[in-house]
Design a protein around this motif. Structure first.
Motif, PDB file in Angstrom:
ATOM      1  N   MET A   1      29.605  78.105  69.395  1.00  8.14           N
ATOM      2  CA  MET A   1      30.539  76.985  69.546  1.00  8.14           C
ATOM      3  C   MET A   1      30.143  75.813  68.646  1.00  8.14           C
ATOM      4  N   GLN A   2      28.832  75.508  68.647  1.00  2.18           N
ATOM      5  CA  GLN A   2      28.338  74.400  67.824  1.00  2.18           C
ATOM      6  C   GLN A   2      28.511  74.703  66.342  1.00  2.18           C
ATOM      7  N   GLN A   3      28.305  75.999  65.991  1.00  3.65           N
ATOM      8  CA  GLN A   3      28.454  76.397  64.588  1.00  3.65           C
ATOM      9  C   GLN A   3      29.912  76.283  64.138  1.00  3.65           C
ATOM     10  N   ASN A   4      30.847  76.668  65.011  1.00  3.61           N
ATOM     11  CA  ASN A   4      32.271  76.564  64.693  1.00  3.61           C
ATOM     12  C   ASN A   4      32.687  75.105  64.521  1.00  3.61           C
ATOM     13  N   LYS A   5      32.140  74.241  65.377  1.00  2.03           N
ATOM     14  CA  LYS A   5      32.449  72.815  65.291  1.00  2.03           C
ATOM     15  C   LYS A   5      31.946  72.237  63.980  1.00  2.03           C
ATOM     16  N   ARG A   6      30.759  72.674  63.566  1.00  2.86           N
ATOM     17  CA  ARG A   6      30.178  72.201  62.317  1.00  2.86           C
ATOM     18  C   ARG A   6      31.017  72.671  61.123  1.00  2.86           C
ATOM     19  N   LYS A   7      31.511  73.916  61.184  1.00  2.00           N
ATOM     20  CA  LYS A   7      32.356  74.439  60.113  1.00  2.00           C
ATOM     21  C   LYS A   7      33.665  73.665  60.016  1.00  2.00           C
ATOM     22  N   GLU A   8      34.262  73.357  61.170  1.00  5.98           N
ATOM     23  CA  GLU A   8      35.510  72.602  61.177  1.00  5.98           C
ATOM     24  C   GLU A   8      35.314  71.208  60.573  1.00  5.98           C
ATOM     25  N   GLN A   9      34.154  70.617  60.845  1.00  5.75           N
ATOM     26  CA  GLN A   9      33.835  69.305  60.271  1.00  5.75           C
ATOM     27  C   GLN A   9      33.715  69.393  58.755  1.00  5.75           C
ATOM     28  N   GLN A  10      33.125  70.492  58.278  1.00  5.55           N
ATOM     29  CA  GLN A  10      32.987  70.697  56.837  1.00  5.55           C
ATOM     30  C   GLN A  10      34.353  70.865  56.174  1.00  5.55           C
ATOM     31  N   TYR A  11      35.225  71.649  56.817  1.00  9.37           N
ATOM     32  CA  TYR A  11      36.590  71.824  56.302  1.00  9.37           C
ATOM     33  C   TYR A  11      37.303  70.480  56.238  1.00  9.37           C
ATOM     34  N   ARG A  12      37.124  69.679  57.266  1.00  8.54           N
ATOM     35  CA  ARG A  12      37.808  68.381  57.330  1.00  8.54           C
ATOM     36  C   ARG A  12      37.320  67.436  56.235  1.00  8.54           C
ATOM     37  N   VAL A  13      36.032  67.390  56.009  1.00 13.18           N
ATOM     38  CA  VAL A  13      35.468  66.527  54.958  1.00 13.18           C
ATOM     39  C   VAL A  13      36.010  66.944  53.595  1.00 13.18           C
ATOM     40  N   LEU A  14      36.036  68.245  53.340  1.00 16.43           N
ATOM     41  CA  LEU A  14      36.545  68.735  52.057  1.00 16.43           C
ATOM     42  C   LEU A  14      38.038  68.446  51.905  1.00 16.43           C
ATOM     43  N   ASP A  15      38.775  68.586  53.007  1.00 15.85           N
ATOM     44  CA  ASP A  15      40.210  68.284  52.983  1.00 15.85           C
ATOM     45  C   ASP A  15      40.459  66.831  52.571  1.00 15.85           C
ATOM     46  N   VAL A  16      39.712  65.925  53.171  1.00 14.11           N
ATOM     47  CA  VAL A  16      39.890  64.497  52.882  1.00 14.11           C
ATOM     48  C   VAL A  16      39.520  64.183  51.434  1.00 14.11           C
ATOM     49  N   ILE A  17      38.415  64.744  50.963  1.00 19.51           N
ATOM     50  CA  ILE A  17      37.963  64.496  49.588  1.00 19.51           C
ATOM     51  C   ILE A  17      38.970  65.041  48.581  1.00 19.51           C
ATOM     52  N   ILE A  18      39.386  66.307  48.757  1.00 18.51           N
ATOM     53  CA  ILE A  18      40.299  66.947  47.808  1.00 18.51           C
ATOM     54  C   ILE A  18      41.660  66.253  47.789  1.00 18.51           C
ATOM     55  N   SER A  19      42.219  65.973  48.978  1.00 16.41           N
ATOM     56  CA  SER A  19      43.549  65.358  49.035  1.00 16.41           C
ATOM     57  C   SER A  19      43.545  63.942  48.486  1.00 16.41           C
ATOM     58  N   THR A  20      42.480  63.189  48.740  1.00 13.13           N
ATOM     59  CA  THR A  20      42.379  61.820  48.216  1.00 13.13           C
ATOM     60  C   THR A  20      42.304  61.822  46.693  1.00 13.13           C
ATOM     61  N   LEU A  21      41.445  62.673  46.143  1.00 11.06           N
ATOM     62  CA  LEU A  21      41.305  62.764  44.688  1.00 11.06           C
ATOM     63  C   LEU A  21      42.606  63.231  44.035  1.00 11.06           C
ATOM     64  N   ALA A  22      43.256  64.223  44.656  1.00  9.49           N
ATOM     65  CA  ALA A  22      44.499  64.760  44.105  1.00  9.49           C
ATOM     66  C   ALA A  22      45.601  63.698  44.071  1.00  9.49           C
ATOM     67  N   LEU A  23      45.689  62.893  45.134  1.00 11.16           N
ATOM     68  CA  LEU A  23      46.702  61.842  45.185  1.00 11.16           C
ATOM     69  C   LEU A  23      46.436  60.749  44.142  1.00 11.16           C
ATOM     70  N   ILE A  24      45.170  60.397  43.963  1.00 12.36           N
ATOM     71  CA  ILE A  24      44.813  59.357  42.983  1.00 12.36           C
ATOM     72  C   ILE A  24      45.115  59.835  41.561  1.00 12.36           C
ATOM     73  N   ILE A  25      44.679  61.067  41.245  1.00 10.02           N
ATOM     74  CA  ILE A  25      44.849  61.607  39.892  1.00 10.02           C
ATOM     75  C   ILE A  25      46.330  61.810  39.553  1.00 10.02           C
ATOM     76  N   SER A  26      47.098  62.268  40.536  1.00 13.06           N
ATOM     77  CA  SER A  26      48.505  62.601  40.271  1.00 13.06           C
ATOM     78  C   SER A  26      49.464  61.437  40.508  1.00 13.06           C
ATOM     79  N   SER A  27      48.958  60.277  40.907  1.00 13.05           N
ATOM     80  CA  SER A  27      49.830  59.153  41.273  1.00 13.05           C
ATOM     81  C   SER A  27      50.847  58.756  40.186  1.00 13.05           C
ATOM     82  N   PRO A  28      50.483  58.736  38.883  1.00 10.98           N
ATOM     83  CA  PRO A  28      51.503  58.386  37.870  1.00 10.98           C
ATOM     84  C   PRO A  28      52.668  59.384  37.862  1.00 10.98           C
ATOM     85  N   ILE A  29      52.364  60.677  38.008  1.00  9.04           N
ATOM     86  CA  ILE A  29      53.407  61.708  38.029  1.00  9.04           C
ATOM     87  C   ILE A  29      54.258  61.562  39.279  1.00  9.04           C
ATOM     88  N   LEU A  30      53.624  61.277  40.409  1.00  6.93           N
ATOM     89  CA  LEU A  30      54.353  61.139  41.673  1.00  6.93           C
ATOM     90  C   LEU A  30      55.323  59.961  41.624  1.00  6.93           C
TER      91      LEU A  30
END
Length: 205
Positions: A1-30
């Motif tokens: 259970m603790q390992q699954n929670k840790r994995k979900e936290q890792q997925y969430r951190v990566l999601d936030v980093i990737i989506s933030t960078l993608a929005l910043i880089i693509s903002s002129p096109i958007l």
């Protein structure tokens, strides 16, 4: 259970980093896309939000750039007989509801970029199953419901494996395969293949 929670936290951190960078880089096109949508129809809203079903069957509003006419949902009932996908989805290759700029956005998948806002809100992940509509889920079997075990994604195994060429049941099998084998490495592979799709450098998986 603790390992699954840790994995979900890792997925969430990566999601936030990737989506933030993608929005910043693509903002002129958007911004150019937003201007183009307004230029084609001054009365149309730039963003379109639609009720979708996420993890564990919870509903949320998914954002996209508007690619259809304003009364697209009302017209859908008249087009159901022309559905080209088997199962609990509606897809048409030459959907008459799609605007001219909408065809370009869909061909390049740029209409999907606002979903990164859903990722930041925690409703979606960067990688995951396609988020279904409520009326689709209403027809799901208990087996189909298993694809709702994780957050839906902006891209996923189905999207890079044939997308609209596949039947509903093939999509379910791909989603369940992804869920069973979900990992950061697998997500990275799907993201790389998504990038190749977007840039026209390859397809399939």
């Amino acid at each position: 259970m603790q390992q699954n929670k840790r994995k979900e936290q890792q997925y969430r951190v990566l999601d936030v980093i990737i989506s933030t960078l993608a929005l910043i880089i693509s903002s002129p096109i958007l911004l150019l896309i937003a201007f183009g949508i307004k230029l084609s129809d001054i009365k149309a809203q730039v963003f379109f939000h639609q009720k979708r079903i996420g993890r564990d069957g919870k509903a949320f509003n998914m954002y996209k750039f508007r690619t259809m006419v304003v009364d697209a949902e009302q017209q859908k009932a008249q087009l159901l007989a022309q559905n080209e996908v088997e199962g609990h989805m509606f897809k048409m290759k030459d959907d008459p509801r799609i605007t001219k700029i909408g065809k370009i956005l869909r061909k390049t998948s740029l209409d999907e970029f606002p979903q990164l806002l859903n990722v930041l809100q925690g409703h979606m992940s960067v990688v995951g199953p396609r988020p279904p509509l409520p009326d689709e889920v209403a027809q799901y079997t208990s087996y189909d419901m298993m694809r709702l075990a994780v957050k839906p994604g902006c891209t996923g195994l189905w999207q890079v494996s044939g997308r609209n060429k596949l039947s509903f049941q093939e999509m379910v099998e791909l989603d369940l395969h992804y869920i069973r084998n979900r990992s950061i490495k697998f997500n990275f592979i799907i993201l790389m293949k998504t990038w190749r799709e977007l840039t026209g450098k390859g397809s399939g998986i």
